[in-house]
Design an enzyme around this catalytic site. Structure first.
Site, PDB file in Angstrom:
ATOM      1  N   ALA A 156       0.857  -1.198   0.000  1.00  0.00           N
ATOM      2  CA  ALA A 156       0.000   0.000   0.000  1.00  0.00           C
ATOM      3  C   ALA A 156       0.890   1.244   0.000  1.00  0.00           C
ATOM      4  CB  ALA A 156      -0.905  -0.014   1.214  1.00  0.00           C
ATOM      5  N   GLU A 228      -8.040 -12.055  -0.420  1.00  0.00           N
ATOM      6  CA  GLU A 228      -8.365 -11.871   1.018  1.00  0.00           C
ATOM      7  C   GLU A 228      -8.947 -10.473   1.137  1.00  0.00           C
ATOM      8  OE1 GLU A 228      -8.251 -13.955   3.353  1.00  0.00           O
ATOM      9  OE2 GLU A 228      -6.767 -15.466   2.839  1.00  0.00           O
ATOM     10  N   CYS A 262      -9.520  -6.649   9.188  1.00  0.00           N
ATOM     11  CA  CYS A 262     -10.546  -7.314   8.387  1.00  0.00           C
ATOM     12  C   CYS A 262     -11.388  -8.232   9.266  1.00  0.00           C
ATOM     13  CB  CYS A 262      -9.899  -8.104   7.265  1.00  0.00           C
ATOM     14  SG  CYS A 262      -8.622  -9.231   7.843  1.00  0.00           S
TER      15      CYS A 262
HETATM   16  P1  NAP Z   1      -7.148  -1.268  -0.591  1.00  0.00           P
HETATM   17  O1  NAP Z   1      -7.409   0.176  -0.747  1.00  0.00           O
HETATM   18  O2  NAP Z   1      -7.980  -2.219  -1.362  1.00  0.00           O
HETATM   19  O3  NAP Z   1      -5.604  -1.478  -0.947  1.00  0.00           O
HETATM   20  C1  NAP Z   1      -4.985  -2.752  -0.869  1.00  0.00           C
HETATM   21  C2  NAP Z   1      -3.862  -2.812  -1.878  1.00  0.00           C
HETATM   22  O4  NAP Z   1      -4.430  -2.808  -3.192  1.00  0.00           O
HETATM   23  C3  NAP Z   1      -2.928  -1.594  -1.831  1.00  0.00           C
HETATM   24  O5  NAP Z   1      -1.640  -2.015  -2.141  1.00  0.00           O
HETATM   25  C4  NAP Z   1      -3.492  -0.679  -2.921  1.00  0.00           C
HETATM   26  O6  NAP Z   1      -2.523   0.204  -3.436  1.00  0.00           O
HETATM   27  C5  NAP Z   1      -3.932  -1.707  -3.963  1.00  0.00           C
HETATM   28  N1  NAP Z   1      -5.020  -1.267  -4.812  1.00  0.00           N
HETATM   29  C6  NAP Z   1      -6.122  -0.565  -4.452  1.00  0.00           C
HETATM   30  N2  NAP Z   1      -6.931  -0.384  -5.530  1.00  0.00           N
HETATM   31  C7  NAP Z   1      -6.319  -0.980  -6.575  1.00  0.00           C
HETATM   32  C8  NAP Z   1      -6.653  -1.135  -7.971  1.00  0.00           C
HETATM   33  N3  NAP Z   1      -7.776  -0.646  -8.475  1.00  0.00           N
HETATM   34  N4  NAP Z   1      -5.776  -1.788  -8.766  1.00  0.00           N
HETATM   35  C9  NAP Z   1      -4.643  -2.298  -8.248  1.00  0.00           C
HETATM   36  N5  NAP Z   1      -4.267  -2.191  -6.956  1.00  0.00           N
HETATM   37  C10 NAP Z   1      -5.103  -1.548  -6.124  1.00  0.00           C
HETATM   38  O7  NAP Z   1      -7.227  -1.724   0.924  1.00  0.00           O
HETATM   39  P2  NAP Z   1      -6.532  -1.058   2.193  1.00  0.00           P
HETATM   40  O8  NAP Z   1      -7.273   0.203   2.497  1.00  0.00           O
HETATM   41  O9  NAP Z   1      -5.057  -1.000   1.989  1.00  0.00           O
HETATM   42  O10 NAP Z   1      -6.811  -2.163   3.308  1.00  0.00           O
HETATM   43  C11 NAP Z   1      -8.017  -2.291   3.972  1.00  0.00           C
HETATM   44  C12 NAP Z   1      -8.887  -3.352   3.344  1.00  0.00           C
HETATM   45  O11 NAP Z   1      -8.189  -4.593   3.336  1.00  0.00           O
HETATM   46  C13 NAP Z   1     -10.136  -3.609   4.164  1.00  0.00           C
HETATM   47  O12 NAP Z   1     -11.228  -3.818   3.307  1.00  0.00           O
HETATM   48  C14 NAP Z   1      -9.794  -4.895   4.917  1.00  0.00           C
HETATM   49  O13 NAP Z   1     -10.896  -5.609   5.375  1.00  0.00           O
HETATM   50  C15 NAP Z   1      -8.995  -5.612   3.909  1.00  0.00           C
HETATM   51  N6  NAP Z   1      -8.169  -6.643   4.532  1.00  0.00           N
HETATM   52  C16 NAP Z   1      -8.489  -7.965   4.353  1.00  0.00           C
HETATM   53  C17 NAP Z   1      -7.759  -8.955   4.988  1.00  0.00           C
HETATM   54  C18 NAP Z   1      -8.092 -10.413   4.822  1.00  0.00           C
HETATM   55  O14 NAP Z   1      -7.262 -11.243   5.166  1.00  0.00           O
HETATM   56  N7  NAP Z   1      -9.247 -10.786   4.320  1.00  0.00           N
HETATM   57  C19 NAP Z   1      -6.677  -8.593   5.800  1.00  0.00           C
HETATM   58  C20 NAP Z   1      -6.380  -7.249   5.959  1.00  0.00           C
HETATM   59  C21 NAP Z   1      -7.125  -6.283   5.311  1.00  0.00           C
HETATM   60  P3  NAP Z   1      -2.494   1.762  -3.032  1.00  0.00           P
HETATM   61  O15 NAP Z   1      -2.247   1.844  -1.566  1.00  0.00           O
HETATM   62  O16 NAP Z   1      -1.370   2.296  -3.850  1.00  0.00           O
HETATM   63  O17 NAP Z   1      -3.846   2.301  -3.411  1.00  0.00           O
END
Ligand code: NAP
Length: 454
Positions: A156, A228, A262
């Site tokens: 991120a 995930e 999460c």
């Molecule tokens: P996020 O905004 O989806 O970002 C996650 C990763 O994906 C980051 O590296 C982000 O890069 C990248 N990303 C975002 N949009 C993208 C796109 N359109 N194309 C390619 N890459 C993209 O999530 P977050 O805010 O970092 O984390 C919180 C989320 O993660 C929550 O929904 C949480 O529930 C979930 N989570 C799930 C688990 C599990 O095990 N199920 C564990 C932890 C967290 P950038 O930062 O550069 O945007």
């Protein structure tokens, strides 16, 4: 989004990073693939030795790495240090178990010999979130590297100090250069990496929208994915529960990682016979939480990781209140430097409110009253998500029966949901697919190959 570390406790920019070019991305992928050719031939004994070195480095420098986590995303320092120690644990688990889990399996057939091998696939791209900047990466990297794969990390944008520290840990542990590499890129460059022919598989931990985008891009080029994604875990309290223990755990389960996990409990579903008792205790304990500088050992609740996320959280609360939700405590941004939100409990929740329908990523609990246990299960399953669930009752036989009816990747009875290297972790529905950790996790990124000999 700029690639920047902003301290959420102060709002101050700590570091800015320059994104690498497309040519550099391709060059890194080529080098990683060349390294894979030799790395996959290295014995389990040697890979184990290196992974144990990584575990030792993590344990020795847990305080130093813990401070990076806290600086970058604001989790309380005690939790940051615990996260680093847990990373050492997952390295040790796979160092000790990968060879056994991936041993050839003999199957009796019409052949003179037939068996199954588990061969590595090559480059695995990991797109990772900021909320557990070390843990999410190690829980992908430890099994992937032990299986003989190589890893590319797109972390991120707000936690690149962590990303670079992790790359350095693997180098210091003695892993060959390019077995694990951090790519300093924003999300718009991810599709180019996915499309690179030498990249064989992708694992994403992140939000549901990011999951849909990445799965779509991988689908176009037929690359395997593990997803995930988000969650809105139910925390169900039944009549026979130990209410004191349930309320105490409810506070920890909602506020851990400043409410940004999460698998945090998000919807507290309580049967009406004990509802008032639970609500009173829950509110009392939420009001006692120590809010402060996350670098302070006494702090239990620190800031939200980014200001845009704080504003989104506040909107979700405001919209829920506008539709009839009642604030039992909190409900506002704190009037202090940094991105702090008050520990909040909302009641009177109904379908159609963000606090009922959506993932709430912050210290905001949704409290829902139900008549009896069958309604509790219906409400628990009335969610687009299905990651974890926590169920509270002293009737264990009943709990085991109800566990089979809950739509989620895990059910924890009389405890809060947590991950453990020995147990599979993952979700169903919009929480994603595939599993991490345990023997299931390491087999996600291998070629399960049949060998048949006449
Ligand atoms: P996020 O905004 O989806 O970002 C996650 C990763 O994906 C980051 O590296 C982000 O890069 C990248 N990303 C975002 N949009 C993208 C796109 N359109 N194309 C390619 N890459 C993209 O999530 P977050 O805010 O970092 O984390 C919180 C989320 O993660 C929550 O929904 C949480 O529930 C979930 N989570 C799930 C688990 C599990 O095990 N199920 C564990 C932890 C967290 P950038 O930062 O550069 O945007």
């Amino acid at each position: 989004m700029p690639i920047q570390t902003i301290n959420p406790a102060t709002g101050k920019v700590e570091k800015t990073f320059k994104e690498i070019s497309l040519d550099e991305i391709y060059d890194t992928a080529e080098k990683a693939d060349a390294t894979f050719r030799t790395w996959k031939e290295i014995s389990f004994v040697e890979r184990s030795r290196l992974m144990k070195n990584a575990a030792n480095i993590l344990r020795e420098k847990k305080n130093e790495y813990g401070k990076i986590l806290t600086l970058e995303m604001g989790k309380p320092i005690t939790q940051a240090i615990a996260e680093v120690e847990k990373c050492a644990w997952v390295c040790e688990y796979y160092a000790e178990n990968a060879e056994r889990i991936l041993a050839e399996e003999i199957v009796q057939t019409d052949a003179s010999q037939s068996y199954v091998r588990f061969d590595p696939v090559g480059i695995v791209l990991a797109v990772m979130p900021w909320n557990f900047p070390f843990w999410q990466v190690f829980r992908f990297a430890a099994p992937a590297l032990m299986a003989g794969n190589v890893g590319l990390l797109k972390h991120a944008s707000n936690v690149q100090m962590s990303a670079l520290a992790i790359e350095e840990i693997f180098l210091k542990a003695g892993f060959p250069k390019n077995v694990f590499k951090t790519l300093l890129i924003g999300s718009s460059a991810v599709e180019c990496v996915i499309n690179h022919p030498k990249v064989k598989a992708v694992t994403l931990t992140g939000s549901e929208p990011a999951g849909k985008k990445i799965a779509e891009a991988c689908g176009k080029v037929l690359k395997k994915t593990v997803m995930e994604l988000g969650g809105s875990d139910p925390f169900i309290v039944l009549e026979e529960a130990d209410i004191e223990a349930a309320a105490k755990t409810a506070v920890t389960a909602r506020l851990i990682n400043n409410g940004q996990s999460c698998i945090a409990a998000k919807r507290f579903i309580v049967v009406e016979k004990i509802y008032d008792q639970f609500e009173k205790k829950f509110v009392e304990l939420m009001n006692k939480v120590v809010i402060g500088d996350p670098m302070d050992q006494q702090t239990e609740l620190g800031p939200i990781a980014r200001e845009d996320l704080l504003l989104e959280l506040d909107q979700q609360v405001k919209q829920s209140v506008a539709k009839g939700a009642q604030i039992l405590c909190g409900g506002n941004r704190l009037n202090r430097e940094g991105f702090y939100y008050a520990p909040t409990i909302l009641a009177n929740l109904k379908k159609g409110m963000p606090a009922y329908d959506d993932e709430i990523f912050g210290p905001v609990a949704s409290l829902i009253k139900v008549k009896e246990e069958s309604e509790a299960i219906t409400v628990a399953n009335d969610s687009l998500f299905g990651l974890g669930a926590s169920l509270w009752t002293n009737d264990i036989e009943k709990a085991k029966q109800l566990a089979s009816k809950i739509e989620s990747g895990s059910v924890f009875i009389n405890g809060m949901v947590k991950s453990d290297p020995r147990l599979p972790f993952g979700g169903i529905k919009n929480s994603g697919y595939g599993r991490e950790l345990s023997h299931y996790g390491i087999k996600e990124f291998v070629n399960i190959k049949t060998v048949w000999i006449k």
